[in-house]
Design a protein around this motif. Structure first.
Motif, mmCIF file in Angstrom:
data_model
loop_
_atom_site.group_PDB
_atom_site.id
_atom_site.type_symbol
_atom_site.label_atom_id
_atom_site.label_comp_id
_atom_site.label_asym_id
_atom_site.label_seq_id
_atom_site.Cartn_x
_atom_site.Cartn_y
_atom_site.Cartn_z
ATOM 1 N N VAL A 6 0.836 -1.198 0.000
ATOM 2 C CA VAL A 6 0.000 0.000 0.000
ATOM 3 C C VAL A 6 0.872 1.250 0.000
ATOM 4 O O VAL A 6 2.030 1.217 0.399
ATOM 5 N N GLN A 7 0.263 2.339 -0.431
ATOM 6 C CA GLN A 7 0.934 3.628 -0.378
ATOM 7 C C GLN A 7 0.489 4.334 0.897
ATOM 8 O O GLN A 7 -0.694 4.334 1.222
ATOM 9 N N VAL A 8 1.435 4.914 1.607
ATOM 10 C CA VAL A 8 1.138 5.603 2.855
ATOM 11 C C VAL A 8 0.484 6.946 2.524
ATOM 12 O O VAL A 8 1.101 7.813 1.919
ATOM 13 N N HIS A 9 -0.773 7.089 2.912
ATOM 14 C CA HIS A 9 -1.497 8.337 2.667
ATOM 15 C C HIS A 9 -1.565 9.220 3.898
ATOM 16 O O HIS A 9 -2.088 10.314 3.822
ATOM 17 N N LEU A 10 -1.060 8.734 5.019
ATOM 18 C CA LEU A 10 -1.040 9.543 6.233
ATOM 19 C C LEU A 10 -0.241 10.817 5.966
ATOM 20 O O LEU A 10 0.873 10.752 5.435
ATOM 21 N N GLU A 11 -0.804 11.950 6.312
ATOM 22 C CA GLU A 11 -0.155 13.236 6.050
ATOM 23 C C GLU A 11 1.268 13.285 6.612
ATOM 24 O O GLU A 11 2.175 13.803 5.972
ATOM 25 N N GLN A 12 1.457 12.735 7.804
ATOM 26 C CA GLN A 12 2.762 12.774 8.471
ATOM 27 C C GLN A 12 3.624 11.560 8.160
ATOM 28 O O GLN A 12 4.752 11.453 8.643
ATOM 29 N N GLY A 13 3.107 10.622 7.382
ATOM 30 C CA GLY A 13 3.836 9.378 7.157
ATOM 31 C C GLY A 13 3.818 8.546 8.430
ATOM 32 O O GLY A 13 3.025 8.794 9.338
ATOM 33 N N LEU A 14 4.678 7.562 8.493
ATOM 34 C CA LEU A 14 4.736 6.693 9.680
ATOM 35 C C LEU A 14 5.798 7.200 10.648
ATOM 36 O O LEU A 14 6.809 6.552 10.868
ATOM 37 N N HIS A 15 5.572 8.367 11.204
ATOM 38 C CA HIS A 15 6.518 8.956 12.142
ATOM 39 C C HIS A 15 5.821 9.255 13.460
ATOM 40 O O HIS A 15 4.642 9.591 13.486
ATOM 41 N N ALA A 16 6.523 9.131 14.547
ATOM 42 C CA ALA A 16 6.073 9.474 15.904
ATOM 43 C C ALA A 16 4.653 9.008 16.211
ATOM 44 O O ALA A 16 4.416 7.833 16.409
ATOM 45 N N ARG A 17 3.715 9.936 16.268
ATOM 46 C CA ARG A 17 2.350 9.609 16.695
ATOM 47 C C ARG A 17 1.673 8.585 15.770
ATOM 48 O O ARG A 17 1.109 7.617 16.254
ATOM 49 N N PRO A 18 1.714 8.758 14.446
ATOM 50 C CA PRO A 18 1.101 7.747 13.583
ATOM 51 C C PRO A 18 1.726 6.359 13.758
ATOM 52 O O PRO A 18 1.033 5.354 13.729
ATOM 53 N N ALA A 19 3.037 6.306 13.963
ATOM 54 C CA ALA A 19 3.702 5.013 14.182
ATOM 55 C C ALA A 19 3.208 4.382 15.476
ATOM 56 O O ALA A 19 2.972 3.169 15.535
ATOM 57 N N SER A 20 3.023 5.183 16.518
ATOM 58 C CA SER A 20 2.545 4.624 17.787
ATOM 59 C C SER A 20 1.118 4.107 17.645
ATOM 60 O O SER A 20 0.762 3.075 18.221
ATOM 61 N N LEU A 21 0.290 4.791 16.854
ATOM 62 C CA LEU A 21 -1.079 4.327 16.629
ATOM 63 C C LEU A 21 -1.100 3.046 15.789
ATOM 64 O O LEU A 21 -1.904 2.146 16.037
ATOM 65 N N PHE A 22 -0.203 2.955 14.810
ATOM 66 C CA PHE A 22 -0.088 1.742 14.003
ATOM 67 C C PHE A 22 0.304 0.568 14.894
ATOM 68 O O PHE A 22 -0.285 -0.508 14.822
ATOM 69 N N VAL A 23 1.296 0.782 15.755
ATOM 70 C CA VAL A 23 1.767 -0.270 16.666
ATOM 71 C C VAL A 23 0.654 -0.681 17.635
ATOM 72 O O VAL A 23 0.459 -1.870 17.902
ATOM 73 N N LYS A 24 -0.078 0.292 18.138
ATOM 74 C CA LYS A 24 -1.191 -0.007 19.048
ATOM 75 C C LYS A 24 -2.209 -0.907 18.353
ATOM 76 O O LYS A 24 -2.670 -1.893 18.921
#
Length: 89
Positions: A6-24
């Protein structure tokens, strides 16, 4: 084992907060989760591993899941990366 690219469409990419939400979200599944970008593989249940991939907005990543709930894991984690809105901090 199931996987999806998939292509990452998250505005911030997989950094900091989005990465923690992905891991959760990844930790809600019993399957082993991996994320691959440019030949580098990271544990999908590790914030530092994900951040080390430097998967910014528009990056293409492959999510792999291996276990009893692998199909649901691939579906939900792919949908998470396809969100086009900013993740609130």
């Amino acid at each position: 084992m199931k996987e999806a690219t998939v292509q990452v469409h998250l505005e911030q990419g997989l950094h900091a907060r989005p990465a923690s939400l992905f891991v959760k979200k990844a930790n809600t599944f019993s399957s082993e989760i991996s994320v691959i970008k440019d030949g580098r593989k990271a544990n999908g249940k590790s914030i530092l591993g994900l951040m080390g991939l430097a998967a910014g907005h528009g990056s293409q990543v492959t999510i792999q899941a291996d276990g009893v709930d692998e199909e649901q894991a691939i579906q939900e984690l792919s949908e998470f990366l396809l969100l086009e809105h900013e993740v609130e901090i």
